[in-house]
Design a protein around this motif. Structure first.
Motif, PDB file in Angstrom:
ATOM      1  N   ILE A 198     -19.300 -22.970   0.751  1.00 23.48           N
ATOM      2  CA  ILE A 198     -19.671 -22.156  -0.849  1.00 23.48           C
ATOM      3  C   ILE A 198     -20.662 -21.328  -0.777  1.00 23.48           C
ATOM      4  N   ALA A 199     -21.842 -21.827  -0.234  1.00 26.71           N
ATOM      5  CA  ALA A 199     -22.942 -21.063  -0.055  1.00 26.71           C
ATOM      6  C   ALA A 199     -22.888 -19.923   0.915  1.00 26.71           C
ATOM      7  N   SER A 200     -21.871 -19.820   1.729  1.00 26.45           N
ATOM      8  CA  SER A 200     -21.904 -18.767   2.723  1.00 26.45           C
ATOM      9  C   SER A 200     -20.673 -17.685   1.854  1.00 26.45           C
ATOM     10  N   MET A 201     -20.096 -18.244   0.881  1.00 30.34           N
ATOM     11  CA  MET A 201     -19.209 -17.117   0.376  1.00 30.34           C
ATOM     12  C   MET A 201     -19.912 -16.325  -0.603  1.00 30.34           C
ATOM     13  N   ASP A 202     -19.499 -14.914  -0.391  1.00 26.26           N
ATOM     14  CA  ASP A 202     -20.036 -13.784  -1.089  1.00 26.26           C
ATOM     15  C   ASP A 202     -19.410 -13.743  -2.540  1.00 26.26           C
ATOM     16  N   GLU A 203     -20.015 -13.822  -3.431  1.00 26.84           N
ATOM     17  CA  GLU A 203     -19.307 -14.018  -4.788  1.00 26.84           C
ATOM     18  C   GLU A 203     -18.759 -12.609  -5.037  1.00 26.84           C
ATOM     19  N   ASN A 204     -19.212 -11.349  -4.442  1.00 31.01           N
ATOM     20  CA  ASN A 204     -18.525  -9.969  -4.714  1.00 31.01           C
ATOM     21  C   ASN A 204     -17.450  -9.996  -3.707  1.00 31.01           C
ATOM     22  N   ALA A 205     -17.108 -10.653  -2.726  1.00 30.09           N
ATOM     23  CA  ALA A 205     -16.183 -10.553  -1.815  1.00 30.09           C
ATOM     24  C   ALA A 205     -14.708 -10.490  -2.688  1.00 30.09           C
ATOM     25  N   ILE A 206     -14.580 -11.295  -3.586  1.00 27.43           N
ATOM     26  CA  ILE A 206     -13.029 -11.104  -4.100  1.00 27.43           C
ATOM     27  C   ILE A 206     -13.082  -9.752  -4.966  1.00 27.43           C
ATOM     28  N   THR A 207     -13.996  -9.582  -5.510  1.00 26.35           N
ATOM     29  CA  THR A 207     -13.981  -8.403  -6.303  1.00 26.35           C
ATOM     30  C   THR A 207     -14.027  -7.077  -5.449  1.00 26.35           C
ATOM     31  N   ARG A 208     -14.634  -6.812  -4.222  1.00 27.95           N
ATOM     32  CA  ARG A 208     -14.134  -5.919  -3.395  1.00 27.95           C
ATOM     33  C   ARG A 208     -12.893  -5.816  -2.983  1.00 27.95           C
ATOM     34  N   LEU A 209     -12.420  -7.101  -2.523  1.00 30.86           N
ATOM     35  CA  LEU A 209     -11.057  -6.967  -1.897  1.00 30.86           C
ATOM     36  C   LEU A 209      -9.915  -6.458  -3.307  1.00 30.86           C
ATOM     37  N   ARG A 210     -10.286  -6.982  -4.218  1.00 30.13           N
ATOM     38  CA  ARG A 210      -9.291  -6.497  -5.631  1.00 30.13           C
ATOM     39  C   ARG A 210      -9.345  -5.160  -5.469  1.00 30.13           C
ATOM     40  N   GLU A 211     -10.745  -4.501  -5.482  1.00 27.88           N
ATOM     41  CA  GLU A 211     -10.730  -2.995  -5.755  1.00 27.88           C
ATOM     42  C   GLU A 211      -9.951  -2.239  -4.343  1.00 27.88           C
ATOM     43  N   LYS A 212     -10.048  -3.002  -3.255  1.00 33.04           N
ATOM     44  CA  LYS A 212      -9.278  -2.466  -2.063  1.00 33.04           C
ATOM     45  C   LYS A 212      -7.805  -2.368  -2.308  1.00 33.04           C
ATOM     46  N   LYS A 213      -7.340  -3.626  -2.640  1.00 33.78           N
ATOM     47  CA  LYS A 213      -6.024  -3.571  -2.907  1.00 33.78           C
ATOM     48  C   LYS A 213      -5.463  -2.749  -4.110  1.00 33.78           C
ATOM     49  N   ASP A 214      -6.182  -2.624  -5.049  1.00 34.20           N
ATOM     50  CA  ASP A 214      -5.872  -1.571  -6.224  1.00 34.20           C
ATOM     51  C   ASP A 214      -5.842  -0.186  -5.567  1.00 34.20           C
ATOM     52  N   ALA A 215      -6.799   0.264  -4.714  1.00 31.60           N
ATOM     53  CA  ALA A 215      -6.698   1.574  -4.159  1.00 31.60           C
ATOM     54  C   ALA A 215      -5.479   1.864  -3.054  1.00 31.60           C
ATOM     55  N   GLU A 216      -5.138   0.661  -2.442  1.00 33.76           N
ATOM     56  CA  GLU A 216      -3.960   0.707  -1.719  1.00 33.76           C
ATOM     57  C   GLU A 216      -2.640   0.713  -2.496  1.00 33.76           C
ATOM     58  N   ILE A 217      -2.563  -0.052  -3.517  1.00 31.11           N
ATOM     59  CA  ILE A 217      -1.610   0.091  -4.624  1.00 31.11           C
ATOM     60  C   ILE A 217      -1.392   1.756  -5.053  1.00 31.11           C
ATOM     61  N   LYS A 218      -2.580   2.144  -5.461  1.00 33.74           N
ATOM     62  CA  LYS A 218      -2.477   3.442  -5.974  1.00 33.74           C
ATOM     63  C   LYS A 218      -1.810   4.333  -5.108  1.00 33.74           C
ATOM     64  N   GLU A 219      -2.483   4.436  -3.797  1.00 30.41           N
ATOM     65  CA  GLU A 219      -1.709   5.219  -2.825  1.00 30.41           C
ATOM     66  C   GLU A 219      -0.450   5.063  -2.592  1.00 30.41           C
ATOM     67  N   LEU A 220       0.191   3.867  -2.399  1.00 33.64           N
ATOM     68  CA  LEU A 220       1.676   3.550  -2.024  1.00 33.64           C
ATOM     69  C   LEU A 220       2.246   3.963  -3.426  1.00 33.64           C
ATOM     70  N   GLN A 221       1.888   3.992  -4.673  1.00 34.42           N
ATOM     71  CA  GLN A 221       2.175   4.455  -5.724  1.00 34.42           C
ATOM     72  C   GLN A 221       2.709   5.982  -5.610  1.00 34.42           C
ATOM     73  N   LYS A 222       1.619   6.376  -5.196  1.00 30.97           N
ATOM     74  CA  LYS A 222       1.653   8.065  -5.012  1.00 30.97           C
ATOM     75  C   LYS A 222       2.866   8.477  -3.753  1.00 30.97           C
ATOM     76  N   ARG A 223       2.784   7.764  -2.924  1.00 26.77           N
ATOM     77  CA  ARG A 223       3.944   7.863  -1.892  1.00 26.77           C
ATOM     78  C   ARG A 223       5.379   7.469  -2.429  1.00 26.77           C
ATOM     79  N   LEU A 224       5.287   6.598  -3.285  1.00 27.78           N
ATOM     80  CA  LEU A 224       6.620   6.209  -3.959  1.00 27.78           C
ATOM     81  C   LEU A 224       7.010   7.303  -4.809  1.00 27.78           C
ATOM     82  N   ASP A 225       6.208   7.999  -5.401  1.00 28.20           N
ATOM     83  CA  ASP A 225       6.557   9.062  -6.617  1.00 28.20           C
ATOM     84  C   ASP A 225       7.128  10.378  -5.691  1.00 28.20           C
ATOM     85  N   LYS A 226       6.280  10.441  -4.536  1.00 27.29           N
ATOM     86  CA  LYS A 226       6.727  11.731  -3.607  1.00 27.29           C
ATOM     87  C   LYS A 226       8.103  11.569  -3.339  1.00 27.29           C
ATOM     88  N   ALA A 227       8.319  10.452  -2.623  1.00 25.86           N
ATOM     89  CA  ALA A 227       9.791   9.915  -2.269  1.00 25.86           C
ATOM     90  C   ALA A 227      10.563  10.259  -3.194  1.00 25.86           C
TER      91      ALA A 227
END
Length: 706
Positions: A492-521
């Motif tokens: 628990i001490a080694s876990m970064d409290e901001n890791a989940i927030t960063r992962l969520r932001e990364k996944k949101d960015a990937e989802i936006k990119e996939l949505q753009k590709r979906l709209d283009k397709a």
């Protein structure tokens, strides 16, 4: 029609156009006669063909005795068997007076080819079972073994065909398993019983004497008064088997259509239902939309529709993939959130358990201290268990009663001294017995107390040992939980409290990119659909314009002339091919070292004609060689040695290499092929002189040299 109905496996029967005859080369194809690996390769250059040489060994045929034998086992070629049966039926085709070797266009049709097939999955399962068969021509299928199911299906189909057309009229029954879907190729002769032609012979029988029979000629010579005694009779014309397409298939297109429908129904009732093959639907019974789907379309429309469907399918697959990735990422984020909550709950639980264990440990330590004191207190000795007093009242009372009894005895007047002595002795005995009883009671009480003390001691020590062992186990469990708690605290001490927030932001960015590709397709899919629709509209507009133009009499007349010129050109192409084949055969049968000029010219025209027939460019050397190979396939090498056949083929290829086909000649031939000109042999039969569309003569020559 519903989608589920379209997926029902069905039988398929294709009836070819009736023919007046066919060549040896055409007869070799269904029997694979003379086909080697090179022939298969040449055939597959046509993209519509999918012949697999590695499955050639699976082909078979059913002979006239109803036996299954390898394909091509009959030594008599198909075209010779056709002619033999026609001779038996005394069939004489109409000959063309302008061509003694050719058959007239109005000659009766004498043979019909039929292909019987069905659902690909059903027939391949009957033929190959669960074996791994490659239909892409990329792998060899030499190890594939034929199953009994396909033989049973073929034999049932053969019996059905024999019942319908007669076994003697089936000149070829070939089962092909070297193509995409197993199928049967049946070659039949339409034979029906008809009455003999001509007038029926008339006879005259005497009324009174039936034995007197005279002919019509004799009857006419008799006087009128005698003629009345004779009665006219006619012999019924005999029936005989004859070739008659109309009697077997129908006199007009409507009757032929009814024959086709009944044939499909009979095949389903007798054969198809046994193997799970349903009867096909009549086109006339289909809905309008599906009926329009089966109408032939132009290549441009078909290609546009195919591209649009492919683009839509690709876009749908891409959309599904992107949606899947999106859902997967969202699921991963949710899983991480749940994992965090679960870890926090587990941490709280472990902390609570640690506190409980510590409290339990304290209680155990207190219990251990008490148990040790209790164990020390339970160190009992035997003398501590001796009872200081006994209950002697019953013994004393009994002794006193006995003494009183002795004392109550009367004192005699004489002998009192003896009486006293007796009483003393008796009382002494009573007291001695009482003392003995008291001692025995004391010993018994002492033994009971010792037994009780030992039992209490042993039981107490057993309880103490059990409690000590349990305490040791609890100490070990407590140590393990302390260690786990320490590890969990580190995680628990080694876990970064901001890791989940960063992962969520990364996944949101990937989802936006996939949505753009979906709209283009999706946008590309819409564009492809619009393009296909425009192509379809353009094709329909072109067809409407053609119809409007054909409504004009002058243009219609020009169009009909063009079509007639096309037919004439096709006939000329076939004639050149026949002349080329005949020239090659003449050279093979002769003793000349090389082609004679006339033979060479015929062979050259045959090569050009083959190139036109297969859409090849004879000005290109490579494509001209392919046309030469097609021409050589038409030649019958029956009765010829391998050396002579090889020499003839080699000379033909040399002639092909020496040919020079000019662009002007090709332009003239292309005009003729399009119906805008005519090509004929002129100049006294010289194949080097052509007639242009404007009527002028043009010498081309082949430039053939040795």
């Amino acid at each position: 029609m519903s989608k589920s109905r379209n997926n029902i496996p069905r039988a398929a029967i294709h009836v070819g156009a009736p023919a007046k005859s066919f060549s040896a080369a055409e007869g070799y194809e269904p029997e694979r006669r003379g086909w080697d690996e090179n022939t298969y390769r040449l055939k597959n250059q046509d993209t519509n063909n999918h012949y697999d040489f590695s499955r050639k060994h699976l082909n078979f045929e059913i002979n006239s005795q109803g036996e299954i034998v390898p394909l091509g086992s009959n030594p008599v070629p198909l075209h010779e068997r056709l002619q033999k049966r026609l001779d038996e039926l005394e069939f004489k085709p109409y000959m063309d007076k302008n061509n003694p070797l050719g058959i007239s266009d109005n000659s009766p049709n004498c043979t019909v080819g039929i292909i019987v097939s069905g659902d690909h999955d059903v027939l391949t399962r009957l033929a190959f079972g669960d074996q791994d068969v490659d239909f892409t021509l990329q792998k060899s299928n030499a190890n594939v073994v034929l199953k009994q199911g396909i033989k049973d299906w073929a034999m049932d189909t053969y019996r059905w065909a024999c019942d319908r057309w007669g076994a003697e009229n089936i000149i070829g029954f070939d089962v092909h398993l070297d193509e995409t879907t197993p199928h049967i190729q049946i070659q039949t002769i339409p034979v029906a019983k008809t009455k003999a032609r001509g007038r029926a012979s008339a006879k005259y029988v005497h009324k009174d004497d039936k034995s007197k029979v005279i002919s019509h000629k004799e009857w006419k010579k008799l006087p009128d008064e005698i003629r009345s005694y004779f009665i006219r009779t006619e012999d019924e014309r005999r029936e005989k088997e004859s070739v008659s397409y109309a009697s077997v298939w129908g006199k007009d297109k409507y009757a032929v259509g009814e024959t086709y429908k009944q044939m499909h129904t009979d095949y389903y009732n007798e054969v198809g239902h046994k193997y799970g093959l349903e009867r096909g639907d009549d086109i006339a019974m289909l809905p309008g939309e599906e009926r329009r789907e089966r109408v032939h379309k132009s290549k441009a429309v078909l290609e546009a529709e195919r591209q649009a469907k492919d683009a839509i399918a690709r876009n749908q697959m891409e959309n599904e993939r992107l949606e899947g990735q999106k859902e997967k990422m969202e699921g991963e984020v949710q899983d991480m959130k749940k994992q965090k909550i679960r870890l926090e709950e587990q941490n709280d639980k472990l902390e609570g358990e640690i506190q409980n264990k510590e409290q339990h440990k304290e209680r155990l330590e207190g219990n251990i201290s008490q148990l040790e004191d209790y164990a020390a207190a339970l160190d009992i000795k035997e003398e501590d268990l001796i009872v200081p007093t006994l209950k002697t009242d019953p013994l004393v009372k009994n002794a006193w009663d006995a003494i009183k009894t002795e004392l109550e005895k009367p004192i005699p007047a004489f002998g009192q001294k003896e009486w006293r002595e007796e009483r003393r002795k008796a009382i002494k005995v009573i007291l001695t017995e009482m003392q003995t009883a008291l001692m025995q009671a004391k010993e018994a009480q002492k033994g009971d107390i010792l037994k009780l003390g030992k039992a209490l001691y042993n039981k107490a020590m057993q309880n103490v040992r059990a409690i000590i062992e349990k305490n040791q186990q609890l100490q070990k469990e407590n140590a393990r939980l302390v260690e786990e708690n320490s590890v969990l605290r580190k995680r628990i001490a080694s876990m970064d409290e901001n890791a989940i927030t960063r992962l969520r932001e990364k996944k949101d960015a990937e989802i936006k990119e996939l949505q753009k590709r979906l709209d283009k397709a999706e946008s590309e899919a819409v564009c492809s659909g619009n393009k296909a629709y425009l192509e379809h509209q353009r094709a329909e507009s072109a067809e409407n314009q053609v119809r409007e133009m054909l409504a004009i009499p002058e243009i219609k007349e020009i169009w009909e002339n063009i079509q007639q010129n096309k037919k004439a050109f096709l006939k000329q192409i076939n004639r050149w091919i026949e002349d080329g084949v005949a020239a090659i055969r003449d050279y093979a049968d002769g003793k000349d070292d090389d082609f004679q000029p006339k033979q060479g010219n015929s062979v050259a025209w045959g090569i050009v004609a083959e190139a036109f027939k297969y859409g090849l460019d004879p000005t290109d050397e490579k494509q001209r060689r392919m046309a030469t190979a097609y021409l050589l396939e038409r030649v019958s090498w029956t009765g010829m040695s391998d050396f002579k056949a090889g020499l003839t083929a080699s000379r033909t290829r040399q002639l092909c290499d020496a040919m020079t086909v000019t662009k002007d000649l090709m332009a003239n031939l292309l005009l003729a092929a399009g119906g805008r000109g005519s090509v004929g042999v002129g100049g006294g039969g010289s194949n080097g002189e052509l007639t242009n569309w404007d009527g002028t003569k043009k010498r081309t020559g082949w430039g053939i040299g040795n």
